[in-house]
Enzyme design. Structure first.
Site, PDB file in Angstrom:
ATOM      1  N   SER A 127       0.778  -1.288   0.114  1.00 47.46           N
ATOM      2  CA  SER A 127      -0.109  -0.108   0.146  1.00 47.46           C
ATOM      3  C   SER A 127       0.797   1.069   0.043  1.00 47.46           C
ATOM      4  O   SER A 127       2.091   1.186   0.386  1.00 47.46           O
ATOM      5  CB  SER A 127      -0.936   0.017   1.216  1.00 47.46           C
ATOM      6  OG  SER A 127      -1.438   1.366   1.359  1.00 47.46           O
ATOM      7  N   TYR A 152      -1.720  -1.312  11.071  1.00 46.18           N
ATOM      8  CA  TYR A 152      -1.860  -1.677   9.749  1.00 46.18           C
ATOM      9  C   TYR A 152      -0.915  -1.239   8.867  1.00 46.18           C
ATOM     10  O   TYR A 152      -0.358  -2.002   8.035  1.00 46.18           O
ATOM     11  CB  TYR A 152      -3.369  -1.278   9.299  1.00 46.18           C
ATOM     12  CG  TYR A 152      -3.391  -1.177   7.877  1.00 46.18           C
ATOM     13  CD1 TYR A 152      -3.124  -0.317   7.021  1.00 46.18           C
ATOM     14  CD2 TYR A 152      -3.844  -2.461   7.344  1.00 46.18           C
ATOM     15  CE1 TYR A 152      -3.262  -0.500   5.538  1.00 46.18           C
ATOM     16  CE2 TYR A 152      -3.620  -2.702   5.724  1.00 46.18           C
ATOM     17  CZ  TYR A 152      -3.681  -1.517   4.973  1.00 46.18           C
ATOM     18  OH  TYR A 152      -3.551  -1.928   3.786  1.00 46.18           O
ATOM     19  N   LYS A 156       2.553  -3.643   6.683  1.00 45.10           N
ATOM     20  CA  LYS A 156       2.633  -3.383   5.113  1.00 45.10           C
ATOM     21  C   LYS A 156       4.184  -3.373   4.824  1.00 45.10           C
ATOM     22  O   LYS A 156       4.692  -3.980   4.061  1.00 45.10           O
ATOM     23  CB  LYS A 156       1.877  -2.421   4.548  1.00 45.10           C
ATOM     24  CG  LYS A 156       0.407  -2.738   4.143  1.00 45.10           C
ATOM     25  CD  LYS A 156       0.249  -4.068   3.443  1.00 45.10           C
ATOM     26  CE  LYS A 156      -1.294  -4.309   3.520  1.00 45.10           C
ATOM     27  NZ  LYS A 156      -1.432  -5.753   2.901  1.00 45.10           N
TER      28      LYS A 156
HETATM   29  C1  WQD Z   1      -9.834   9.398   1.397  1.00 43.49           C
HETATM   30  C2  WQD Z   1     -10.058  10.639   1.814  1.00 43.49           C
HETATM   31  C3  WQD Z   1     -10.390  11.019   3.930  1.00 43.49           C
HETATM   32  C4  WQD Z   1     -14.176   9.082   4.437  1.00 43.49           C
HETATM   33  C5  WQD Z   1      -7.031   4.151   3.120  1.00 43.49           C
HETATM   34  C6  WQD Z   1      -6.240   3.437   4.003  1.00 43.49           C
HETATM   35  C7  WQD Z   1      -5.090   2.946   2.760  1.00 43.49           C
HETATM   36  C8  WQD Z   1      -5.752   2.243   2.030  1.00 43.49           C
HETATM   37  C9  WQD Z   1      -6.936   2.710   1.331  1.00 43.49           C
HETATM   38  C10 WQD Z   1      -5.710  -0.141   2.444  1.00 43.49           C
HETATM   39  C11 WQD Z   1      -9.450  11.140   2.965  1.00 43.49           C
HETATM   40  C12 WQD Z   1     -11.735  11.363   3.124  1.00 43.49           C
HETATM   41  C13 WQD Z   1     -12.865   9.610   3.831  1.00 43.49           C
HETATM   42  C14 WQD Z   1     -15.057   9.869   4.643  1.00 43.49           C
HETATM   43  C15 WQD Z   1     -13.794  11.846   4.165  1.00 43.49           C
HETATM   44  N1  WQD Z   1      -6.285   1.126   2.289  1.00 43.49           N
HETATM   45  N2  WQD Z   1     -12.745  10.819   3.602  1.00 43.49           N
HETATM   46  N3  WQD Z   1     -14.878  11.241   4.789  1.00 43.49           N
HETATM   47  O1  WQD Z   1      -7.396   6.967   4.188  1.00 43.49           O
HETATM   48  O2  WQD Z   1      -6.494   7.643   1.957  1.00 43.49           O
HETATM   49  O3  WQD Z   1      -6.536   5.426   2.429  1.00 43.49           O
HETATM   50  O4  WQD Z   1      -7.848   3.411   2.510  1.00 43.49           O
HETATM   51  O5  WQD Z   1      -4.793  -0.435   2.070  1.00 43.49           O
HETATM   52  O6  WQD Z   1      -4.124   2.252   3.602  1.00 43.49           O
HETATM   53  O7  WQD Z   1      -5.187   4.258   4.887  1.00 43.49           O
HETATM   54  O8  WQD Z   1      -8.803   6.514   1.886  1.00 43.49           O
HETATM   55  O9  WQD Z   1     -11.091   6.424   1.412  1.00 43.49           O
HETATM   56  O10 WQD Z   1     -10.472   6.391   3.901  1.00 43.49           O
HETATM   57  O11 WQD Z   1     -10.084   8.558   2.732  1.00 43.49           O
HETATM   58  O12 WQD Z   1     -13.549  13.272   4.053  1.00 43.49           O
HETATM   59  O13 WQD Z   1     -16.218   9.609   5.464  1.00 43.49           O
HETATM   60  O14 WQD Z   1     -11.325  10.779   1.904  1.00 43.49           O
HETATM   61  O15 WQD Z   1      -9.944  12.371   4.959  1.00 43.49           O
HETATM   62  O16 WQD Z   1      -8.901  12.499   2.617  1.00 43.49           O
HETATM   63  P1  WQD Z   1      -7.130   6.632   2.743  1.00 43.49           P
HETATM   64  P2  WQD Z   1     -10.180   6.980   2.496  1.00 43.49           P
END
Ligand code: WQD
Length: 341
Positions: A127, A152, A156
């Site tokens: 990741s 987590y 990785k």
């Molecule tokens: C994306 C953006 C949030 C939800 C995570 C893991 C990563 C990988 C992918 C496994 C961010 C914003 C989110 C919400 C929001 N997983 N957001 N409201 O955090 O980039 O990555 O998932 O490998 O390891 O860390 O993805 O989709 O959670 O967030 O504003 O209800 O959307 O702040 O900027 P992230 P995400």
């Protein structure tokens, strides 16, 4: 003679899409899954798409006896694509030992079994989280890894090091780690997709559940970041493009084109999109107005991450073909299908 490929966690979101692409390429696929975060219905979805039901064995990779027995019965396996792991960032902070055991102990047991094979071509689900907030964008594979923000993310990083060190001395292991950016979307058939259990932690499944009326309002975690509209930027890649990258990586190893026994590739689109841009794009493709409000930042979030995909483009001869709108529309079609709208 077709190659027999094992996909651990093959009934999960990314795993199931990879099984479809492997079958499309004529591989014989065996899925191992403990069903802790998936369901056997996914087998039906895969079969509906490809017409071939993958062989499925239900057991947990932490169960050394079952794992050893499996490989005794499947000594003709030539490749393993390893997804089986826990992946909720927030949960990992609360339950570190669950994550270190499930993600790392099972990796060690799996690699020890592979040492008994004639050849072991291993693709690891890593990741972009290993980079933390990179100092330079877009992010290349040469970017340094940062101290992980969560157990987590740490699993990785440590997982990559375990594989790297083992491949160095193994007589049979050749490995590739794929560092995913943000996988979203679903197969165009809407027969498989993301099935978040409980409240979705990730942005896109939360958005589709708002649009379908399952949830009231989307909280946008912060609009005071140093970006053009103040919201975080990510590289959202269609899960089908991501799945095809796994087939390209596996073929590289099966055809012995790898130049090192352990290689790393960033898998993204190379394009960054802000949270507000994702919301606007979703409203456009779905014709649904999204109810959202700006709230405080979420702990652990980085400002921006998007991939430099040159290495995967040139070395794997792979590049993403679908764009953000394609991915969001496929996610929306999937949400409507599973809610039978
Ligand atoms: C994306 C953006 C949030 C939800 C995570 C893991 C990563 C990988 C992918 C496994 C961010 C914003 C989110 C919400 C929001 N997983 N957001 N409201 O955090 O980039 O990555 O998932 O490998 O390891 O860390 O993805 O989709 O959670 O967030 O504003 O209800 O959307 O702040 O900027 P992230 P995400």
């Amino acid at each position: 003679m077709t190659s027999k490929i094992v996909v651990t966690g093959g009934l999960g979101f990314i795993g199931s899409h990879v099984v479809v692409e492997l079958q499309n390429e004529g591989f014989e696929v065996v899925v191992i899954d403990n069903l802790s975060n998936s369901s056997k219905d996914v087998l039906k979805g895969i079969t509906e798409i490809t017409g071939i039901e993958p062989i499925f064995e239900e057991f947990d990779l932490r169960d050394k006896f079952s794992l050893s027995d499996f490989f005794k019965r499947n000594s003709d396996v030539t490749g393993v694509i390893h997804f089986a792991a826990s992946k909720a960032v927030g949960e990992s902070v609360q339950l570190p030992l669950l994550y270190y055991e499930n993600n790392l102990a099972s990796l060690v047991y799996l690699l020890k079994e592979l040492e008994q094979l004639k050849e072991a071509n291993f693709i690891f689900s890593s990741s972009c989280t290993v980079y933390g907030q990179a100092d330079e964008l877009p992010i290349t594979e040469a970017a340094p890894t940062k101290v992980a923000e969560s157990p987590y993310g740490n699993t990785k990083q440590i997982g990559e090091e375990i594989i790297r060190d083992t491949a160095k001395v193994s007589k049979v292991l050749n490995a590739i780690a794929l560092r995913y950016f943000n996988p979203i979307g679903a197969h165009e058939s809407a027969n498989i997709g993301e099935l978040p259990i409980g409240t979705p932690q990730n942005l896109v499944p939360y958005i589709t559940q708002i649009a379908i009326g399952l949830r009231e309002q989307l909280s946008v975690f912060g609009d005071d970041y140093p970006t053009n509209d103040g919201t975080c930027i990510r590289d959202y890649i269609h899960v089908v493009d991501l799945a095809k990258a796994h087939v390209a990586a596996l073929k590289r190893l099966l055809e012995k084109k790898n130049t090192e026994n352990y290689e790393v590739f960033n898998i993204g689109t190379g394009k960054g999109s802000s949270v507000l841009e994702v919301i606007n794009a979703f409203e456009e493709v779905s014709n649904q107005k999204l109810n959202y409000k700006i709230v405080g930042r979420r702990a652990g979030d980085i400002t921006a991450a998007y991939a430099d995909t040159t290495k995967a483009n040139e070395v794997l001869d792979w590049k993403s073909e679908l764009n953000l709108q394609d991915a969001l529309l496929s996610a929306w079609n999937w949400e409507q299908k599973i809610r039978q709208i």
